[in-house]
Design an enzyme around this catalytic site. Structure first.
Site, mmCIF file in Angstrom:
data_model
loop_
_atom_site.group_PDB
_atom_site.id
_atom_site.type_symbol
_atom_site.label_atom_id
_atom_site.label_comp_id
_atom_site.label_asym_id
_atom_site.label_seq_id
_atom_site.Cartn_x
_atom_site.Cartn_y
_atom_site.Cartn_z
ATOM 1 N N ARG A 45 0.874 -1.176 0.000
ATOM 2 C CA ARG A 45 0.000 0.000 0.000
ATOM 3 C C ARG A 45 0.912 1.227 0.000
ATOM 4 O O ARG A 45 2.126 1.114 0.147
ATOM 5 C CB ARG A 45 -1.029 -0.006 1.145
ATOM 6 C CG ARG A 45 -0.726 -0.713 2.405
ATOM 7 C CD ARG A 45 0.367 -0.108 3.219
ATOM 8 N NE ARG A 45 0.169 1.319 3.366
ATOM 9 C CZ ARG A 45 1.115 2.201 3.583
ATOM 10 N NH1 ARG A 45 2.385 1.810 3.693
ATOM 11 N NH2 ARG A 45 0.870 3.494 3.698
ATOM 12 N N GLY A 46 0.270 2.398 -0.132
ATOM 13 C CA GLY A 46 1.063 3.620 -0.321
ATOM 14 C C GLY A 46 1.092 3.910 -1.814
ATOM 15 O O GLY A 46 1.423 3.022 -2.623
ATOM 16 N N ALA A 47 0.730 5.148 -2.191
ATOM 17 C CA ALA A 47 0.507 5.465 -3.607
ATOM 18 C C ALA A 47 1.693 5.105 -4.526
ATOM 19 O O ALA A 47 1.496 4.406 -5.531
ATOM 20 C CB ALA A 47 0.130 6.944 -3.726
ATOM 21 N N ARG A 79 -7.140 -0.484 -6.758
ATOM 22 C CA ARG A 79 -7.475 0.562 -5.782
ATOM 23 C C ARG A 79 -7.706 1.859 -6.563
ATOM 24 O O ARG A 79 -6.881 2.219 -7.405
ATOM 25 C CB ARG A 79 -6.356 0.744 -4.739
ATOM 26 C CG ARG A 79 -6.230 -0.460 -3.792
ATOM 27 C CD ARG A 79 -5.416 -0.148 -2.572
ATOM 28 N NE ARG A 79 -6.128 0.681 -1.621
ATOM 29 C CZ ARG A 79 -5.532 1.280 -0.590
ATOM 30 N NH1 ARG A 79 -4.230 1.157 -0.410
ATOM 31 N NH2 ARG A 79 -6.235 1.999 0.254
ATOM 32 N N GLN A 178 -1.971 2.134 9.985
ATOM 33 C CA GLN A 178 -0.663 2.218 9.308
ATOM 34 C C GLN A 178 0.343 3.016 10.138
ATOM 35 O O GLN A 178 1.545 2.774 10.078
ATOM 36 C CB GLN A 178 -0.817 2.896 7.936
ATOM 37 C CG GLN A 178 -1.564 2.080 6.897
ATOM 38 C CD GLN A 178 -3.040 2.427 6.858
ATOM 39 O OE1 GLN A 178 -3.643 2.770 7.868
ATOM 40 N NE2 GLN A 178 -3.650 2.319 5.697
ATOM 41 N N ASP A 219 -2.368 10.936 -2.148
ATOM 42 C CA ASP A 219 -2.724 9.901 -3.125
ATOM 43 C C ASP A 219 -3.103 10.500 -4.467
ATOM 44 O O ASP A 219 -3.045 9.830 -5.496
ATOM 45 C CB ASP A 219 -3.867 9.031 -2.597
ATOM 46 C CG ASP A 219 -3.327 8.079 -1.550
ATOM 47 O OD1 ASP A 219 -3.146 8.507 -0.397
ATOM 48 O OD2 ASP A 219 -3.040 6.920 -1.897
ATOM 49 N N ASN A 229 -5.872 12.216 0.534
ATOM 50 C CA ASN A 229 -4.912 11.450 1.345
ATOM 51 C C ASN A 229 -5.706 10.684 2.401
ATOM 52 O O ASN A 229 -6.938 10.794 2.496
ATOM 53 C CB ASN A 229 -3.873 12.380 1.976
ATOM 54 C CG ASN A 229 -2.714 11.589 2.600
ATOM 55 O OD1 ASN A 229 -2.150 10.711 1.946
ATOM 56 N ND2 ASN A 229 -2.372 11.861 3.844
ATOM 57 N N LYS A 230 -5.006 9.932 3.196
ATOM 58 C CA LYS A 230 -5.628 9.057 4.197
ATOM 59 C C LYS A 230 -6.699 9.778 5.009
ATOM 60 O O LYS A 230 -6.508 10.923 5.412
ATOM 61 C CB LYS A 230 -4.507 8.519 5.108
ATOM 62 C CG LYS A 230 -4.914 7.564 6.181
ATOM 63 C CD LYS A 230 -5.750 6.408 5.683
ATOM 64 C CE LYS A 230 -5.108 5.621 4.554
ATOM 65 N NZ LYS A 230 -6.069 4.752 3.838
HETATM 66 O O1 MRU Z 1 -4.523 3.140 2.247
HETATM 67 P P1 MRU Z 1 -3.041 3.374 2.114
HETATM 68 O O2 MRU Z 1 -2.251 2.816 3.248
HETATM 69 O O3 MRU Z 1 -2.521 2.959 0.748
HETATM 70 O O4 MRU Z 1 -2.933 4.966 2.191
HETATM 71 C C1 MRU Z 1 -1.669 5.558 2.080
HETATM 72 C C2 MRU Z 1 -1.713 7.031 2.197
HETATM 73 O O5 MRU Z 1 -2.751 7.645 2.336
HETATM 74 C C3 MRU Z 1 -0.410 7.735 2.017
HETATM 75 O O6 MRU Z 1 -0.389 8.944 2.744
HETATM 76 C C4 MRU Z 1 -0.182 8.054 0.537
HETATM 77 O O7 MRU Z 1 -0.441 6.947 -0.254
HETATM 78 C C5 MRU Z 1 1.207 8.521 0.292
HETATM 79 S S1 MRU Z 1 2.407 7.228 0.527
HETATM 80 C C6 MRU Z 1 3.905 7.893 0.166
#
Ligand code: MRU
Length: 320
Positions: A45-47, A79, A178, A219, A229-230
């Site tokens: 996970r993470g963009a 996703r 996370q 994201d 973002n999250k």
């Molecule tokens: O749902 P996730 O864990 O994929 O969400 C991740 C985030 O929201 C991060 O802040 C974003 O992807 C940037 S990661 C460098």
């Protein structure tokens, strides 16, 4: 340096982030369908990391002589919010030669470029961090959310190397935690001083002047700076504005969606009820409890103090 994935001997080796911090187990993925499941189930996970992972998924599709278009569509829908996923797949489909070797070489370039990008973001963003800073962050934006070093956490890492970080406040990041699981794990490995807090502690911390700067990832970023973002990021931005705390978004150019004038049409992923009703295997909510579980929110660009990418520091009104 920690990494979430690497290509090895004909397969994609992926650190299973669902098991961290207790177990460091590597998955061997050999089909694009396995890559898709790993992205959807959040083994990765993470963009930026999911974009790179999808690129390797396309290499696996070519290696297995699968039709590339269904693979592209399947990976693109794994996703919906992080634009890095679509950007990575578009870059591959635009290549002149779409054979295994060609796609693999693009995927490897993306991985290398993302690491260089994050080191540049770290350098650009560290200039904004005051001396002796208490930094608040949310989610995990570190080495394992990218090809290495991280974005928001990359800035924190670089600023810490420069001796500027007093302490990090790491929001636990309900519901998947996370922050509590992954960011804490990375900060401990790098011996960066930090304290995990529940997400709802942010207001009290800011009110008592215990936060000097907020740094978060992204994201998807629209032309006007609106940032997905999250979930919880928007709340932090409002709090930061109210308390006069600088609020920084850190992201590579691959996270910018310059086809979007603003964030009003961003697709916000909704995930399953179980992420809220249960912790691990234990049900906390009453049977049948209705829940709503958006994974992201959209912060208006005008609430951000700066957006940092590999090219530098941007401030409103944005001209990316
Ligand atoms: O749902 P996730 O864990 O994929 O969400 C991740 C985030 O929201 C991060 O802040 C974003 O992807 C940037 S990661 C460098």
């Amino acid at each position: 340096m920690l990494k979430p994935l690497f290509w090895d001997d004909g397969c994609l080796r992926l650190l299973d982030q669902r098991l961290l911090p207790h177990e460091e187990k590597w998955l061997d993925l050999t089909t694009w369908q396995e890559v898709r499941s790993a992205i959807t189930d959040m083994a990765v996970r993470g963009a930026p990391a999911i974009g790179i992972c999808a690129a390797y998924g396309m290499a696996l599709a070519a290696k297995n002589a699968d039709d590339l278009e269904p693979a592209r569509l399947g990976l693109a829908s794994a996703r919906p919010t992080a634009v890095n996923l679509a950007a990575a797949l578009d870059r591959i489909m635009e290549a002149t030669v779409l054979d295994f070797e060609g796609i693999l070489s693009i995927a490897k370039s993306m991985e290398r470029e993302d690491l260089d990008t994050n080191l540049a973001i770290g350098k650009n963003g560290a200039k904004l961090v005051p001396d002796n800073a208490n930094v608040l962050t949310i989610c995990n934006t570190g080495s394992i959310a990218t090809a290495g070093h991280g974005t928001a956490l990359g800035i924190i890492r670089t600023a810490h190397e420069q001796g500027k970080v007093r302490q990090v406040w790491s929001c636990e990041t309900r519901p998947r935690l996370q922050g509590l699981k992954l960011t804490a794990w990375e900060l401990m490995k790098d011996e960066i001083p930090f304290c995990s807090v529940v997400d709802s502690a942010a207001a009290a911390l800011m009110r008592s002047a215990q936060v000097d700067i907020v740094i978060v990832g992204a994201d998807r970023i629209a032309t006007n700076g609106d940032t997905a973002n999250k979930i919880g990021t928007y709340m932090l931005a409002i709090l930061a504005k109210h308390h006069g705390v600088p609020f920084i978004v850190a992201a590579p150019r691959t996270t910018f969606d310059l086809t979007a004038p603003d964030g009003s049409r961003f697709v916000v992923e909704e995930r399953g009820d179980r992420e809220i009703t249960h912790i691990e295997e234990v049900r906390l909510a009453p049977e049948g409890c209705p829940v709503f579980n958006p994974a992201f929110d959209v912060t208006p660009g005008e609430l951000l103090t700066y957006i940092v990418d590999e090219t530098g520091v941007h401030e409103p009104p944005y001209a990316f």
